[in-house]
Design a protein around this motif. Structure first.
Motif, PDB file in Angstrom:
ATOM      1  N   ASN A  99       0.992  -1.153  -0.046  1.00 33.11           N
ATOM      2  CA  ASN A  99      -0.017   0.048   0.085  1.00 33.11           C
ATOM      3  C   ASN A  99       0.840   1.344   0.069  1.00 33.11           C
ATOM      4  O   ASN A  99       0.525   2.169  -0.744  1.00 33.11           O
ATOM      5  CB  ASN A  99      -1.076   0.064   1.254  1.00 33.11           C
ATOM      6  N   ALA A 100       1.812   1.351   0.772  1.00 29.05           N
ATOM      7  CA  ALA A 100       2.854   2.531   0.815  1.00 29.05           C
ATOM      8  C   ALA A 100       3.781   2.606  -0.208  1.00 29.05           C
ATOM      9  O   ALA A 100       3.838   3.642  -0.794  1.00 29.05           O
ATOM     10  CB  ALA A 100       3.711   2.292   2.038  1.00 29.05           C
ATOM     11  N   LEU A 101       3.791   1.353  -1.164  1.00 28.79           N
ATOM     12  CA  LEU A 101       4.486   1.375  -2.184  1.00 28.79           C
ATOM     13  C   LEU A 101       3.701   2.383  -3.275  1.00 28.79           C
ATOM     14  O   LEU A 101       4.404   2.972  -4.260  1.00 28.79           O
ATOM     15  CB  LEU A 101       4.837   0.099  -2.706  1.00 28.79           C
ATOM     16  N   MET A 102       2.417   1.950  -3.356  1.00 25.47           N
ATOM     17  CA  MET A 102       1.499   2.571  -4.244  1.00 25.47           C
ATOM     18  C   MET A 102       1.616   4.285  -4.263  1.00 25.47           C
ATOM     19  O   MET A 102       1.676   4.865  -5.119  1.00 25.47           O
ATOM     20  CB  MET A 102       0.016   2.064  -4.017  1.00 25.47           C
ATOM     21  N   ARG A 119      11.301   5.158   0.311  1.00 27.80           N
ATOM     22  CA  ARG A 119      10.150   6.155   0.645  1.00 27.80           C
ATOM     23  C   ARG A 119       9.174   5.564   1.430  1.00 27.80           C
ATOM     24  O   ARG A 119       8.562   5.865   2.419  1.00 27.80           O
ATOM     25  CB  ARG A 119       9.607   6.882  -0.433  1.00 27.80           C
ATOM     26  N   ALA A 120       8.637   4.424   0.899  1.00 33.06           N
ATOM     27  CA  ALA A 120       7.512   3.724   1.546  1.00 33.06           C
ATOM     28  C   ALA A 120       7.939   3.060   3.029  1.00 33.06           C
ATOM     29  O   ALA A 120       7.029   3.407   3.786  1.00 33.06           O
ATOM     30  CB  ALA A 120       7.036   2.524   0.623  1.00 33.06           C
ATOM     31  N   ALA A 121       8.942   2.580   3.056  1.00 29.54           N
ATOM     32  CA  ALA A 121       9.448   2.215   4.249  1.00 29.54           C
ATOM     33  C   ALA A 121       9.505   3.269   5.416  1.00 29.54           C
ATOM     34  O   ALA A 121       9.070   3.192   6.468  1.00 29.54           O
ATOM     35  CB  ALA A 121      10.754   1.406   4.379  1.00 29.54           C
ATOM     36  N   GLU A 122      10.080   4.294   4.920  1.00 36.57           N
ATOM     37  CA  GLU A 122      10.206   5.579   5.773  1.00 36.57           C
ATOM     38  C   GLU A 122       8.847   6.103   6.333  1.00 36.57           C
ATOM     39  O   GLU A 122       8.622   6.591   7.451  1.00 36.57           O
ATOM     40  CB  GLU A 122      11.147   6.691   5.240  1.00 36.57           C
ATOM     41  N   PHE A 126       7.463   6.102  10.032  1.00 35.06           N
ATOM     42  CA  PHE A 126       7.167   7.447  10.711  1.00 35.06           C
ATOM     43  C   PHE A 126       5.499   7.315  11.420  1.00 35.06           C
ATOM     44  O   PHE A 126       5.411   7.897  12.384  1.00 35.06           O
ATOM     45  CB  PHE A 126       7.019   8.490   9.454  1.00 35.06           C
ATOM     46  N   VAL A 127       4.716   6.661  10.877  1.00 32.62           N
ATOM     47  CA  VAL A 127       3.415   6.795  11.537  1.00 32.62           C
ATOM     48  C   VAL A 127       3.319   5.231  12.571  1.00 32.62           C
ATOM     49  O   VAL A 127       2.458   5.211  12.939  1.00 32.62           O
ATOM     50  CB  VAL A 127       2.276   6.300  10.530  1.00 32.62           C
ATOM     51  N   GLY A 128       4.187   4.775  12.688  1.00 26.39           N
ATOM     52  CA  GLY A 128       4.431   3.535  13.682  1.00 26.39           C
ATOM     53  C   GLY A 128       3.801   2.439  13.173  1.00 26.39           C
ATOM     54  O   GLY A 128       3.468   1.352  14.137  1.00 26.39           O
ATOM     55  N   LEU A 129       3.880   1.919  12.116  1.00 27.49           N
ATOM     56  CA  LEU A 129       3.306   0.710  11.694  1.00 27.49           C
ATOM     57  C   LEU A 129       4.514  -0.204  11.557  1.00 27.49           C
ATOM     58  O   LEU A 129       4.101  -1.486  10.999  1.00 27.49           O
ATOM     59  CB  LEU A 129       2.700   0.973  10.382  1.00 27.49           C
ATOM     60  N   VAL A 132       3.424  -3.450  13.238  1.00 22.52           N
ATOM     61  CA  VAL A 132       2.244  -4.351  12.907  1.00 22.52           C
ATOM     62  C   VAL A 132       2.953  -5.425  11.684  1.00 22.52           C
ATOM     63  O   VAL A 132       2.229  -6.506  11.582  1.00 22.52           O
ATOM     64  CB  VAL A 132       1.499  -3.497  11.931  1.00 22.52           C
ATOM     65  N   GLY A 133       4.018  -5.028  11.234  1.00 21.94           N
ATOM     66  CA  GLY A 133       4.593  -5.805  10.171  1.00 21.94           C
ATOM     67  C   GLY A 133       4.210  -5.392   8.716  1.00 21.94           C
ATOM     68  O   GLY A 133       3.120  -5.485   8.245  1.00 21.94           O
ATOM     69  N   PHE A 134       5.232  -4.986   7.959  1.00 20.31           N
ATOM     70  CA  PHE A 134       5.232  -4.712   6.620  1.00 20.31           C
ATOM     71  C   PHE A 134       4.284  -5.712   5.713  1.00 20.31           C
ATOM     72  O   PHE A 134       3.857  -5.501   4.650  1.00 20.31           O
ATOM     73  CB  PHE A 134       6.167  -4.372   5.974  1.00 20.31           C
TER      74      PHE A 134
END
Length: 245
Positions: A99-102, A119-122, A126-129, A132-134
């Motif tokens: 989702n973040a990659l999108m 960028r997606a990982a950062e 940043f939001v604390g996920l 949860v696990g990517f």
């Protein structure tokens, strides 16, 4: 010059004027709050600003001095305007990281794959996920984590202006407090924020300027404490004026 300028914007559905001649300006680095009772036109205003799913019937929207009304949602996003929605919107069948990659790939097309992934990982961190696990599916997340994922996906786009539509809805009090801190830190990244929220206390804790809509029109705008004290605002929310002292 303001970073976001909305000039005399209107949107009607048949005889219903959902947004009626709304104008306001948002300066770079500002958190600008938008309040109003249910049905006052807040989310429709975001729709016409972003062109998703429709633009305004009339009026102008400028981002960094460039008129964006009439442009596609894709074009508007790539000019630096992103948004989140009232409901927790994600690609439920994709992982948190996907989702973040999108967002990272969509906001800045042509990036190298390594930069998109970075960028997606950062943004997720940043939001604390990270806890949860990517690799977890987005559809398995809690309401709060899905809201965080929406925010991370938008941040990964690297927008200049971010529109947040009722980020506190359906959250517990501790989650709301966490959200307030997260929005503040998002602004500290240099992202200008326009924030819709029905809960006035939430807006008061974040906004430098506040605009209240009622029946599609601007009811009051200015410094938050002054706006909240306006008798017209009290009447719109409570249905009655304060009793005389």
């Amino acid at each position: 010059m303001a970073l976001l300028e909305v000039e005399d914007v209107s949107k009607a559905f048949g005889s219903l004027k959902a947004v009626d001649g709304v104008s306001f300006k948002v300066e770079a680095g500002e958190i600008f709050g938008v309040a109003g009772p249910n049905g006052s036109g807040k989310s429709t205003l975001f729709n016409v600003i972003t062109g998703i799913p429709f633009g305004p019937d009339r009026g102008r929207v400028k981002l960094g001095g460039v008129e964006i009304q009439g442009k596609s949602g894709n074009e508007i996003a790539r000019l630096g305007l992103a948004r989140t929605f009232q409901r927790e919107t994600s690609f439920d069948g994709l992982t948190v990281f996907e989702n973040a990659l999108m967002g990272a790939g969509y906001g800045k097309p042509g990036r190298a794959e390594s930069e998109v992934r970075e960028r997606a990982a950062e943004a997720l961190e940043f939001v604390g996920l990270t806890s949860v696990g990517f690799g977890r599916l987005a559809g398995e997340l809690s309401v709060f984590d899905r809201k965080c994922l929406m925010l991370a996906t938008a941040i990964a786009m690297e927008p200049r202006v971010l529109l947040l539509d009722e980020p506190a809805s359906s959250l517990t009090k501790p989650e709301i407090e966490t959200s307030i801190g997260l929005i503040r830190r998002t602004a500290e990244r240099g992202i200008t924020i326009v924030l819709i929220e029905h809960v006035l206390t939430f807006l008061m804790s974040l906004s430098q300027h506040l605009m209240v809509l009622n029946q599609g029109r601007v009811l009051a705008a200015g410094e938050p404490k002054t706006v909240i004290a306006d008798e017209r605002v009290v009447e719109a929310y409570l249905g009655t004026r304060r009793p005389a002292a």
